[in-house]
Design a protein around this motif. Sequence first.
Motif, PDB file in Angstrom:
ATOM      1  N   UNK A 261       0.829  -1.203   0.000  1.00 52.34           N
ATOM      2  CA  UNK A 261       0.000   0.000   0.000  1.00 52.34           C
ATOM      3  C   UNK A 261       0.865   1.255   0.000  1.00 52.34           C
ATOM      4  N   UNK A 262       0.588   2.147  -0.944  1.00 55.01           N
ATOM      5  CA  UNK A 262       1.362   3.381  -1.081  1.00 55.01           C
ATOM      6  C   UNK A 262       0.624   4.600  -0.538  1.00 55.01           C
ATOM      7  N   UNK A 263      -0.640   4.447  -0.218  1.00 56.62           N
ATOM      8  CA  UNK A 263      -1.423   5.563   0.286  1.00 56.62           C
ATOM      9  C   UNK A 263      -2.106   6.345  -0.835  1.00 56.62           C
ATOM     10  N   UNK A 264      -3.139   7.092  -0.470  1.00 56.90           N
ATOM     11  CA  UNK A 264      -3.929   7.837  -1.444  1.00 56.90           C
ATOM     12  C   UNK A 264      -3.111   8.880  -2.201  1.00 56.90           C
ATOM     13  N   UNK A 265      -2.054   9.401  -1.580  1.00 54.84           N
ATOM     14  CA  UNK A 265      -1.265  10.446  -2.236  1.00 54.84           C
ATOM     15  C   UNK A 265      -0.532   9.932  -3.470  1.00 54.84           C
ATOM     16  N   UNK A 266      -0.463   8.618  -3.628  1.00 53.56           N
ATOM     17  CA  UNK A 266       0.180   8.073  -4.831  1.00 53.56           C
ATOM     18  C   UNK A 266      -0.595   8.470  -6.079  1.00 53.56           C
ATOM     19  N   UNK A 267      -1.875   8.818  -5.922  1.00 50.14           N
ATOM     20  CA  UNK A 267      -2.684   9.266  -7.048  1.00 50.14           C
ATOM     21  C   UNK A 267      -2.728  10.779  -7.149  1.00 50.14           C
ATOM     22  N   UNK A 268      -2.609  11.470  -6.037  1.00 51.27           N
ATOM     23  CA  UNK A 268      -2.803  12.927  -6.028  1.00 51.27           C
ATOM     24  C   UNK A 268      -1.515  13.751  -6.002  1.00 51.27           C
ATOM     25  N   UNK A 269      -0.467  13.220  -5.401  1.00 50.18           N
ATOM     26  CA  UNK A 269       0.801  13.962  -5.315  1.00 50.18           C
ATOM     27  C   UNK A 269       1.782  13.426  -6.357  1.00 50.18           C
ATOM     28  N   UNK A 270       1.998  14.215  -7.402  1.00 48.11           N
ATOM     29  CA  UNK A 270       2.846  13.766  -8.508  1.00 48.11           C
ATOM     30  C   UNK A 270       4.278  14.285  -8.407  1.00 48.11           C
ATOM     31  N   UNK A 271       4.648  14.781  -7.258  1.00 51.38           N
ATOM     32  CA  UNK A 271       6.003  15.304  -7.082  1.00 51.38           C
ATOM     33  C   UNK A 271       7.076  14.278  -7.452  1.00 51.38           C
ATOM     34  N   UNK A 272       6.971  13.031  -7.007  1.00 52.84           N
ATOM     35  CA  UNK A 272       8.006  12.057  -7.364  1.00 52.84           C
ATOM     36  C   UNK A 272       8.080  11.786  -8.866  1.00 52.84           C
TER      37      UNK A 272
ATOM     38  N   UNK B 214      -1.385  13.634 -16.311  1.00 52.22           N
ATOM     39  CA  UNK B 214      -0.938  12.460 -15.567  1.00 52.22           C
ATOM     40  C   UNK B 214      -1.866  12.181 -14.385  1.00 52.22           C
ATOM     41  N   UNK B 215      -2.317  13.251 -13.721  1.00 47.47           N
ATOM     42  CA  UNK B 215      -3.241  13.089 -12.593  1.00 47.47           C
ATOM     43  C   UNK B 215      -4.547  12.461 -13.065  1.00 47.47           C
ATOM     44  N   UNK B 216      -5.028  12.863 -14.227  1.00 49.27           N
ATOM     45  CA  UNK B 216      -6.261  12.288 -14.775  1.00 49.27           C
ATOM     46  C   UNK B 216      -6.069  10.810 -15.103  1.00 49.27           C
ATOM     47  N   UNK B 217      -4.911  10.481 -15.643  1.00 49.00           N
ATOM     48  CA  UNK B 217      -4.633   9.083 -15.986  1.00 49.00           C
ATOM     49  C   UNK B 217      -4.586   8.219 -14.724  1.00 49.00           C
ATOM     50  N   UNK B 218      -3.939   8.724 -13.673  1.00 48.86           N
ATOM     51  CA  UNK B 218      -3.856   7.981 -12.418  1.00 48.86           C
ATOM     52  C   UNK B 218      -5.242   7.817 -11.787  1.00 48.86           C
ATOM     53  N   UNK B 219      -6.045   8.875 -11.837  1.00 44.37           N
ATOM     54  CA  UNK B 219      -7.398   8.800 -11.291  1.00 44.37           C
ATOM     55  C   UNK B 219      -8.251   7.819 -12.102  1.00 44.37           C
ATOM     56  N   UNK B 220      -8.050   7.826 -13.410  1.00 46.35           N
ATOM     57  CA  UNK B 220      -8.774   6.896 -14.272  1.00 46.35           C
ATOM     58  C   UNK B 220      -8.411   5.465 -13.916  1.00 46.35           C
ATOM     59  N   UNK B 221      -7.135   5.220 -13.667  1.00 45.63           N
ATOM     60  CA  UNK B 221      -6.722   3.865 -13.316  1.00 45.63           C
ATOM     61  C   UNK B 221      -7.328   3.437 -11.980  1.00 45.63           C
TER      62      UNK B 221
ATOM     63  N   UNK C 145       3.659   5.179  -9.986  1.00 46.73           N
ATOM     64  CA  UNK C 145       3.084   6.214 -10.843  1.00 46.73           C
ATOM     65  C   UNK C 145       3.585   6.092 -12.273  1.00 46.73           C
ATOM     66  N   UNK C 146       4.853   5.843 -12.420  1.00 47.42           N
ATOM     67  CA  UNK C 146       5.434   5.732 -13.760  1.00 47.42           C
ATOM     68  C   UNK C 146       4.869   4.520 -14.502  1.00 47.42           C
ATOM     69  N   UNK C 147       4.746   3.390 -13.802  1.00 46.29           N
ATOM     70  CA  UNK C 147       4.220   2.187 -14.446  1.00 46.29           C
ATOM     71  C   UNK C 147       2.753   2.355 -14.840  1.00 46.29           C
ATOM     72  N   UNK C 148       1.971   2.960 -13.961  1.00 41.90           N
ATOM     73  CA  UNK C 148       0.551   3.147 -14.260  1.00 41.90           C
ATOM     74  C   UNK C 148       0.367   4.093 -15.438  1.00 41.90           C
ATOM     75  N   UNK C 149       1.067   5.214 -15.419  1.00 44.46           N
ATOM     76  CA  UNK C 149       0.947   6.190 -16.511  1.00 44.46           C
ATOM     77  C   UNK C 149       1.352   5.548 -17.838  1.00 44.46           C
TER      78      UNK C 149
END
Length: 239
Positions: free
Chosen positions: A77-88, A103-110, A179-183
Amino acid sequence: MIKQFCAALAIATTAGFGMASAQSYYEAPWSSFDFLTDQRWTEINNRLTNQRIDMMNDDIEREIEERREAEAKEALDLGETATTDLTPLRPYLAEIDMTEERAAKVLAMYSEVAAKLDVPANDSASGIAAFLAGTYAAYTNKPFPDEFFQPLYQQFADTLVEDDAFREMPLPQRTEYYQRLVVAGMIHQLNQLDLQANPQPEQIAEMREAAGKAFSEIAGISPDRVRFTEDGLTVAEAE
């Protein structure tokens, strides 16, 4: 005379029955109340003891399984910020020339897709499954079967929680990787769907080449050698 005989017979019968009963009471287990009582309670106590042991073992096994599942969930588990915080993810987004908003839209879509597929989002194994499914779909130019996604996720979830190197990886690094793999996986999947609806031979060829290269770089094997089934990913022997 008859009355006396009947009385004598009654007395004899009663006496005989009493003697037989007394004798069997003390000698025969079947008619011994003490013996039967001892055996019955011994049996009951043994049965209760065995039941308690079985219940205790079941409780121990259940606790071990629950603890294992909790540890696995905590590790993945990475936490909810893995979808909302794209700093990394910013260095990667600059590399592929993609905006954070997209990218945020793509992560939310996933996240929505993962929920429908009965797998967790913001989860390291989920990111791997998204990448492999997306790039494989683009390489084969066929949508990835929904029914194979959950087994694929579970396969990598089971593997990652046993990987000491993964468990020791810092959270920001695991988050960026997810994030990189999902995007990347979602871009390939969306591209495949677009070209399926509006086929462009030249673009399809480019898509397949790019997806095959991406798949091989991450998986370490050509997509031609893998198959996805209800048991997850399997690898064919090299010819």
